[in-house]
Design a protein around this motif. Sequence first.
Motif, mmCIF file in Angstrom:
data_model
loop_
_atom_site.group_PDB
_atom_site.id
_atom_site.type_symbol
_atom_site.label_atom_id
_atom_site.label_comp_id
_atom_site.label_asym_id
_atom_site.label_seq_id
_atom_site.Cartn_x
_atom_site.Cartn_y
_atom_site.Cartn_z
ATOM 1 N N GLY A 84 0.785 -1.266 -0.213
ATOM 2 C CA GLY A 84 -0.013 -0.019 0.192
ATOM 3 C C GLY A 84 0.821 1.241 0.136
ATOM 4 N N GLY A 85 1.956 1.146 0.331
ATOM 5 C CA GLY A 85 2.924 2.240 0.490
ATOM 6 C C GLY A 85 2.567 3.317 1.465
ATOM 7 N N TYR A 86 3.588 4.427 1.397
ATOM 8 C CA TYR A 86 3.436 5.543 2.468
ATOM 9 C C TYR A 86 3.410 6.851 1.479
ATOM 10 C CZ TYR A 86 5.870 9.112 5.174
ATOM 11 O OH TYR A 86 5.945 10.213 5.921
ATOM 12 N N GLU A 87 2.485 7.698 2.207
ATOM 13 C CA GLU A 87 2.688 9.103 1.586
ATOM 14 C C GLU A 87 2.683 10.131 2.746
ATOM 15 O OE1 GLU A 87 -0.284 12.118 -0.697
ATOM 16 O OE2 GLU A 87 -1.016 9.962 -0.623
ATOM 17 N N ASP A 88 3.540 11.113 2.700
ATOM 18 C CA ASP A 88 3.741 12.470 3.470
ATOM 19 C C ASP A 88 2.608 13.346 2.778
ATOM 20 O OD1 ASP A 88 4.245 14.522 4.885
ATOM 21 O OD2 ASP A 88 6.491 14.337 4.886
ATOM 22 N N ALA A 89 1.563 13.613 3.601
ATOM 23 C CA ALA A 89 0.585 14.622 2.885
ATOM 24 C C ALA A 89 0.494 15.662 3.953
ATOM 25 C CB ALA A 89 -0.681 13.762 2.864
ATOM 26 N N ARG A 90 1.424 15.941 4.682
ATOM 27 C CA ARG A 90 1.250 17.155 5.484
ATOM 28 C C ARG A 90 1.220 18.348 4.604
ATOM 29 N NH1 ARG A 90 6.428 16.615 8.899
ATOM 30 N NH2 ARG A 90 7.358 15.810 6.925
ATOM 31 N N GLY A 91 0.502 19.311 4.913
ATOM 32 C CA GLY A 91 0.251 20.759 3.970
ATOM 33 C C GLY A 91 -1.172 20.449 3.335
ATOM 34 N N GLN A 92 -1.744 19.330 3.123
ATOM 35 C CA GLN A 92 -2.972 19.005 2.404
ATOM 36 C C GLN A 92 -4.192 19.220 3.446
ATOM 37 O OE1 GLN A 92 -2.917 15.957 -0.405
ATOM 38 N NE2 GLN A 92 -0.791 15.735 -0.407
ATOM 39 N N ASP A 93 -5.319 19.793 2.942
ATOM 40 C CA ASP A 93 -6.573 19.843 3.832
ATOM 41 C C ASP A 93 -7.120 18.407 3.768
ATOM 42 O OD1 ASP A 93 -5.955 22.550 4.625
ATOM 43 O OD2 ASP A 93 -6.765 23.255 2.729
ATOM 44 N N GLU A 94 -7.380 18.024 2.442
ATOM 45 C CA GLU A 94 -7.997 16.585 2.330
ATOM 46 C C GLU A 94 -7.171 15.495 1.726
ATOM 47 O OE1 GLU A 94 -12.399 16.660 1.482
ATOM 48 O OE2 GLU A 94 -11.444 15.818 -0.454
ATOM 49 N N VAL A 95 -7.108 14.413 2.027
ATOM 50 C CA VAL A 95 -6.445 13.208 1.683
ATOM 51 C C VAL A 95 -7.338 11.985 1.435
ATOM 52 C CG1 VAL A 95 -4.502 11.997 1.622
ATOM 53 C CG2 VAL A 95 -4.327 13.910 2.713
ATOM 54 N N THR A 96 -7.119 11.306 0.154
ATOM 55 C CA THR A 96 -7.983 10.153 -0.063
ATOM 56 C C THR A 96 -7.308 8.795 0.053
ATOM 57 O OG1 THR A 96 -9.232 11.468 -1.776
ATOM 58 C CG2 THR A 96 -9.413 8.924 -1.860
ATOM 59 N N VAL A 97 -7.644 7.940 0.985
ATOM 60 C CA VAL A 97 -7.168 6.696 0.944
ATOM 61 C C VAL A 97 -7.926 5.670 0.261
ATOM 62 C CG1 VAL A 97 -6.558 4.724 2.630
ATOM 63 C CG2 VAL A 97 -6.115 7.219 2.995
ATOM 64 N N GLU A 98 -7.389 4.786 -0.782
ATOM 65 C CA GLU A 98 -8.160 3.721 -1.376
ATOM 66 C C GLU A 98 -8.341 2.581 -0.398
ATOM 67 O OE1 GLU A 98 -6.372 2.753 -4.954
ATOM 68 O OE2 GLU A 98 -6.771 4.556 -6.220
ATOM 69 N N VAL A 99 -9.545 2.031 -0.522
ATOM 70 C CA VAL A 99 -9.822 0.846 0.451
ATOM 71 C C VAL A 99 -10.186 -0.393 -0.663
ATOM 72 C CG1 VAL A 99 -11.594 -0.173 2.164
ATOM 73 C CG2 VAL A 99 -10.803 2.501 2.170
ATOM 74 N N GLY A 100 -9.419 -1.124 -0.706
ATOM 75 C CA GLY A 100 -9.500 -2.427 -1.699
ATOM 76 C C GLY A 100 -8.495 -2.114 -2.769
ATOM 77 N N ALA A 101 -7.501 -1.417 -2.638
ATOM 78 C CA ALA A 101 -6.330 -1.394 -3.490
ATOM 79 C C ALA A 101 -5.656 -2.539 -3.795
ATOM 80 C CB ALA A 101 -5.426 -0.062 -3.097
ATOM 81 N N SER A 102 -5.088 -2.775 -4.831
ATOM 82 C CA SER A 102 -4.240 -3.800 -5.221
ATOM 83 C C SER A 102 -3.011 -4.119 -4.070
ATOM 84 C CB SER A 102 -3.510 -3.851 -6.481
ATOM 85 O OG SER A 102 -2.753 -4.908 -6.953
#
Length: 208
Positions: A45-63
């Motif tokens: 699933g990996g990692y993401e540094d999303a600091r600075g963003q107001d909204e972030v999407t996480v996929e549920v049921g990703a490969s």
Amino acid sequence: MKRREFMRTAGGSAAAATAVAAGSGTAAAQEEEPDWGGFLDGIDGGYEDARGQDEVTVEVGASGNDGNLAYSPAGLWIDPGTTVVFEWTGQGGEHNVVARSGPADLDSELLEAEGETYEHTFEEEGITEYVCTPHENLGMVGAVAVGDVDTVEVTAGGGAWPENMADIGVPLQKHFLGIITFLAIGMSLVFTFYVLKYGESPNTGRGQ
């Protein structure tokens, strides 16, 4: 080839190889990442540094995890007040988002249809670990780090070979750099031994 020319060539080759090793070491930079405490070890699933963003999407049921059994990104670092939208892909059966530990109270229904969402705004700092209860044992877990949390240094790109073979060599792990350096030293020693033992090549004139 004259002895001096041979030595210059050997020295140049060794210096060039050492320079490559040094340059590659710089490329393998260290990055800061939240300390997940081993919770995400071996998880797709990996990692993401999303600091600075107001909204972030996480996929549920990703490969991932031998099927569509992953959150993407599985590891997420955000600022306090950020809204995370968990969006179902419609793959892998019914999934949910349920907190196992941490400050955030995540508790979605079991959903399956593509495009269905569950939102949560993370206000408190800390790390919240969450799972898909039907697929937790198959590795469908994730974590959200909020604000100022404990961190660890990791090699950029995870220290592994890149998926794109054209990118091999950056980043390189320390043991690869050591191998390159030792090879450079070994080449220099072999060339020096050859010249000292055999002198000039028999195919080269001796009058110069």
